[in-house]
Design a protein around this motif. Structure first.
Motif, short mmCIF file in Angstrom:
data_model
loop_
_atom_site.label_atom_id
_atom_site.label_comp_id
_atom_site.label_asym_id
_atom_site.label_seq_id
_atom_site.Cartn_x
_atom_site.Cartn_y
_atom_site.Cartn_z
N TRP A 174 0.63 -1.00 0.22
CA TRP A 174 -0.09 -0.09 0.22
C TRP A 174 1.05 1.13 0.01
N TYR A 175 1.89 0.78 0.42
CA TYR A 175 2.85 1.97 0.60
C TYR A 175 3.70 2.54 -0.54
N VAL A 176 4.00 1.30 -1.60
CA VAL A 176 4.50 1.69 -2.54
C VAL A 176 3.68 2.53 -3.20
N GLU A 177 2.50 1.82 -3.69
CA GLU A 177 1.30 2.08 -4.46
C GLU A 177 0.75 3.43 -4.61
N ALA A 178 1.29 4.70 -2.50
CA ALA A 178 0.90 5.36 -2.32
C ALA A 178 1.76 6.77 -2.56
N GLY A 179 3.31 6.24 -2.46
CA GLY A 179 4.18 6.35 -3.28
C GLY A 179 4.24 6.81 -4.37
N LYS A 180 3.52 6.08 -5.54
CA LYS A 180 3.70 6.08 -6.66
C LYS A 180 2.62 7.21 -7.61
N TYR A 181 1.56 7.20 -6.79
CA TYR A 181 0.18 8.60 -6.60
C TYR A 181 -0.12 8.90 -6.32
N ASN A 182 0.83 9.67 -5.85
CA ASN A 182 0.97 11.53 -5.26
C ASN A 182 -0.66 11.09 -3.17
N VAL A 183 -0.46 9.64 -3.02
CA VAL A 183 -1.52 9.69 -2.14
C VAL A 183 -1.23 10.26 -0.70
N LEU A 184 0.23 10.25 -0.81
CA LEU A 184 1.43 11.15 0.29
C LEU A 184 0.68 12.49 0.42
N PRO A 185 0.52 13.45 1.04
CA PRO A 185 -0.18 12.98 3.35
C PRO A 185 -1.17 12.34 3.48
N ILE A 186 -0.99 11.36 4.44
CA ILE A 186 -2.69 10.82 4.72
C ILE A 186 -3.25 11.55 5.22
N ASP A 187 -4.06 12.24 4.85
CA ASP A 187 -5.36 12.96 5.98
C ASP A 187 -6.57 12.69 6.42
N GLY A 188 -6.85 12.47 7.42
CA GLY A 188 -8.38 11.79 7.91
C GLY A 188 -9.35 12.24 7.69
N SER A 189 -8.57 14.29 7.87
CA SER A 189 -9.73 15.33 8.31
C SER A 189 -11.08 16.03 7.72
N THR A 190 -11.82 16.38 8.12
CA THR A 190 -13.13 17.06 7.21
C THR A 190 -13.01 18.63 6.88
N VAL A 191 -12.79 18.58 8.29
CA VAL A 191 -12.87 20.47 9.01
C VAL A 191 -11.95 21.14 8.78
N ALA A 192 -10.72 20.34 8.91
CA ALA A 192 -9.08 21.41 8.20
C ALA A 192 -9.49 21.78 6.69
N ARG A 193 -9.87 20.60 6.52
CA ARG A 193 -9.59 20.01 4.12
C ARG A 193 -10.65 21.34 4.18
N PHE A 194 -11.98 21.63 4.21
CA PHE A 194 -12.68 22.37 4.11
C PHE A 194 -12.68 23.89 4.29
N ALA A 195 -11.62 23.98 5.42
CA ALA A 195 -11.28 25.13 6.00
C ALA A 195 -10.28 25.79 5.32
N ALA A 196 -9.42 25.05 4.27
CA ALA A 196 -8.19 25.79 3.65
C ALA A 196 -8.14 26.89 3.32
N GLN A 197 -7.44 27.14 3.08
CA GLN A 197 -7.33 28.28 2.19
C GLN A 197 -6.56 28.13 0.73
N ARG A 198 -7.28 28.81 -0.48
CA ARG A 198 -7.85 28.26 -1.19
C ARG A 198 -7.18 29.38 -2.52
N PRO A 199 -6.02 29.41 -3.96
CA PRO A 199 -6.81 30.71 -4.44
C PRO A 199 -7.78 30.81 -4.63
N GLN A 200 -8.50 32.33 -4.37
CA GLN A 200 -9.35 33.10 -5.38
C GLN A 200 -9.47 33.49 -6.86
N ILE A 201 -10.61 33.29 -7.51
CA ILE A 201 -10.28 34.04 -8.23
C ILE A 201 -10.41 35.43 -8.53
#
Length: 786
Positions: free
Chosen positions: A567-594
């Motif tokens: 699994w870790y081999v595949e994760a390294g191959k396909y951009n899976v890292l970093p492992i992120d179980g969060s939801t609130v932090a993802r939604f609140a993350a700052q993003r580039p805006q128009i």
């Protein structure tokens, strides 16, 4: 007539005059002779055990007919979530390679997670367009970064920017089936008729799909097409004509356990699952049907009847498209692939919902309130979803559901139909496959090599593997030996007949709470990751245990460790890292805006359906809505500004000579402010001002209380207390619009569209006051609309 390939030397003759010259023409782009059409039919939130041809009691004759005249696959897999699966279906690359680890609203600043699908990951539409195909996208998209779905664009990641010549549908994760947020090519449109006159989105999408194909075929009958037909059904809201729901009266009265047992037996009889399969244990998060009250059973059974009617209605619309292909004699040479984007959805919660907006705003639903809506379920007044007992049943024979990487989330129905290319009829294929394999399968069938570049952009390798060899050989060896899965930290991997699963936060919400204390959405720390890797993985021998019923982790620790390492081999191959179980932090993350965040929004007449994430955010803060208008002699009426719909929203309008403001609190009650005097004639600024008088209680579903005041220019015209407001999210029925309230109106005080009969010059919304936000509630809303 002589032709030559564009970019090569002109083969004709050029003399001083036309009479001394010989013409030649650049060769038009043409597909190879007799190239098949390609049709992808993508269902939404449809579980493995919900189609008739997969053992369900739900009537799906048109999809069943495709299976009986083609192939049914029992070992196809998705990512367990909407946008990620759709990105795989269209690119042939894994979802993290596509930068779509989750839905578009939860992007974060890492390569596998930013939701900007790279242009080097070409879409099948872009490839086939280069080979002379017409390309059409109809229905749900949900592959554009959330901050780019407004009229400000950019449009290069809309369907028409990714190789689709024509588009008709909705860009987000879901929409109202009677009052949808519709986009035609790259501009918003309104449905051509209302719900009262029989409108339903799925019917409209089928009509548009037929028209797109007909438009081209009647001019160039030999030109093939690629169509991506994704209705958005059976995602919530479960909307269907009453006659379809009523066909299932009493069918589900014996409950979800009985459904699972009957479908499981039927799947064995039909040869869809191995004879030695076991039905997994009762899910700890699902209440036992016999312990539900009589009223609960009545409500839950009806919710499932509505879902079943929705699915049958969708099947009927798909049948209309298939009948059209038959009528124009294109059916036999059309490669059709049918897939669901993930397993059945549990976003209705343990008790179901008749208005998801109440859930998003932390406003509890009572059994009494939901029973009051019983006879209207499936209709336009409610945004309903069934309880997760039916989710669990819908994923028979597997356990769990969408968003989790057990087979209930990742194993989906898949049908392939192509009479001219598939000789077998009504057979089951058992080879392991994943939706990334669909693109390379199509390319192999068409004899097309993956392009080295598209529009000057060098292309990445396609990661899928063709399963075309299985079409006419039931015993053909499957090419996919390894496939990783990850969704919100929930991980699994398939490798050579074995499957390892690391559920997060645990094998069920109840077990996680009891054994680890983790809950869905908790961030994964390094310590937690080590802990899960040490004792949180399960091991299944899928070649002998099709349904993941017997955990062999203790018996074969060496095999388990090998799979974890893989699994870790595949994760390294396909951009899976970093492992992120969060939801609130993802939604609140700052993003580039128009555009930069601002406190003053200016809207002009004709503005329609500004998406929630781009509209003025008025909740839990002081704000002013001011409309500069001309009122003709004799007065005017109509909507000045509307945001939301029947499930919640607010509206400023003129009626019976008075200025009105209504705040629809999550469909529960309307809070009304009305002017004491008539609106004056001539040029006037009509405004509403909200001043908070207390603090919100977000966790209890109560937004900021305040005082609402109406003004004519600077003169106070009306005032009322607003004791409660929506805390987190405007309604699901529509965005922000100026000059009318089309579709699902915020209030019953007027009928759509109630267009303003005066002249609107502009409407200004000032939100300069500080805003209190509940990111946890907002992430729940985003996750449910996927």
């Amino acid at each position: 007539m002589e032709e030559y390939k564009p970019g090569t030397t002109f083969p004709g003759k050029i003399g001083l005059t036309v009479g001394e010259s010989d013409p030649a023409w650049p060769e038009p782009l043409r597909a190879r002779k007799d190239a098949p059409n390609v049709l992808f039919i993508v269902l939404d939130d449809t579980g493995y055990g919900q189609l008739g041809c997969y053992g369900s009691p739900i009537n799906t004759p048109n999809l069943d007919k495709l299976a009986s005249n083609g192939l049914l696959y029992n070992n196809m897999h998705t990512t367990a979530l909407c946008s990620p699966s759709r990105s795989c279906i269209l690119t042939g690359r894994n979802h993290h390679s596509n930068h779509v680890a989750s839905i578009m609203e939860t992007s974060t600043g890492y390569p596998g997670y930013d939701c900007y699908i790279p242009f080097e990951n070409g879409f099948l539409s872009e490839i086939l367009q280069l080979h002379g195909y017409n390309t059409y996208c109809v229905g749900k998209w949900h592959l554009t970064p959330a901050e780019q779905m407004s009229a400000a664009g950019p449009y290069d990641r809309w369907p028409t920017g990714r190789g689709f010549e024509r588009y008709y549908g909705f860009l987000g994760g879901d929409t109202h089936q009677y009052y949808p947020d519709l986009v035609y090519d790259n501009h918003q449109v309104e449905p051509e008729k209302t719900a009262e006159k029989g409108y339903h989105l799925t019917e409209d999408l089928a009509d548009r799909a037929i028209h797109f194909i007909a438009d081209a075929k009647q001019v160039a009958p030999d030109k093939p097409f690629f169509m991506y037909f994704a209705t958005g059904a059976m995602h919530a809201p479960h909307h269907t004509p009453k006659e379809y729901a009523d066909r299932y009266k009493g069918v589900f009265d014996d409950g979800w356990e009985a459904y699972r047992e009957k479908v499981f037996a039927r799947q064995k009889e039909m040869g869809i699952i191995p004879e030695n399969s076991e039905l997994p244990y009762h899910d700890p998060d699902v209440p036992e049907w016999d312990k539900c009250s009589a009223e609960e059973k009545k409500l839950y059974a009806r919710m499932m009847e509505v879902f079943a009617g929705f699915l049958e209605h969708t099947d009927h619309q798909i049948g209309r498209l298939l009948d059209f292909l038959e009528n124009i004699e294109e059916m036999d040479n059309t490669l059709i692939m049918v897939i669901s984007d993930n397993g059945a959805s549990a976003e209705g919660g343990p008790t179901g919902s008749v208005n998801e907006n109440r859930f998003f705003n932390n406003v509890p639903e009572s059994l009494e309130d939901n029973l009051a809506a019983l006879d209207e379920l499936g209709g336009p007044r409610h945004f309903n979803h069934y309880p997760w007992g039916w989710t669990w049943a819908g994923d028979t024979p597997f356990k769990r559901w969408k968003r989790e990487t057990y087979r209930g989330g990742t194993s989906d129905a898949f049908i392939a139909h192509w009479p001219e290319g598939i000789k077998a009829r009504g057979e089951v294929r058992t080879q392991y496959a994943h939706v990334v394999d669909m693109v390379p399968t199509v390319l192999e069938i068409l004899g097309i090599e993956p392009p080295e570049e598209i529009r000057g952009v060098a292309q990445s390798p396609i990661e899928g593997m063709s399963f075309a060899n299985t079409f006419n050989d039931a015993k053909a060896e499957g090419k996919r030996n390894t496939q990783y899965f990850e969704m919100f930290g929930h991980r699994s991997i398939y490798h050579n007949g074995w499957r390892a699963v690391c559920p997060y936060p645990g094998p069920s919400f109840r077990k996680a709470a009891d054994e680890t204390g983790y809950k869905f959405g908790d961030p994964i720390t390094e310590q937690m990751l080590r802990e899960r890797d040490s004792n949180g993985w399960e091991l299944y021998n899928i070649s002998e245990d099709f349904t993941e019923s017997n955990d062999l982790a203790d018996q074969y620790p060496e095999i388990l460790q090998e799979l974890i390492n893989q699994w870790y081999v595949e994760a390294g191959k396909y951009n899976v890292l970093p492992i992120d179980g969060s939801t609130v932090a993802r939604f609140a993350a700052q993003r580039p805006q128009i555009s930069k965040d601002r406190s003053r929004y200016v809207y002009y007449p004709g503005t329609q359906e500004v998406p929630e994430n781009a509209a003025a955010r008025v909740l839990n803060r002081p704000h002013v809505i001011a409309a500069m208008v001309d009122i003709p002699k004799g007065g005017a009426e109509g909507v000045l500004l509307r945001h939301g719909g029947r499930t919640g929203g607010y509206t400023l309008f003129v009626k019976d000579g008075k200025l009105h403001y209504i705040h629809n609190y999550v469909g529960v009650k309307e809070l009304h402010v009305v002017s004491e005097k008539n609106v004056p004639e001539g040029r006037v600024i009509l405004s509403y001002q909200f001043e908070p008088v207390g603090k919100p209680d977000l966790s209890s579903g109560k937004g900021t209380p305040g005082t609402g005041t109406l003004y004519f220019n600077e003169e106070q015209a009306g005032k009322a207390e607003i004791p409660v407001t929506m805390p987190n999210m405007i309604g699901l029925g529509g965005g922000l619009a100026i000059g009318q309230d089309s579709g699902s109106t915020v209030t019953d005080s007027y009928k759509a569209p109630f267009a303003f009969t005066g002249t609107i010059h502009r409407v200004i919304v000032d939100v300069s006051g500080d805003r209190i936000e509940d990111h946890e509630a907002e992430i729940r809303a985003a996750l449910a609309r996927q």
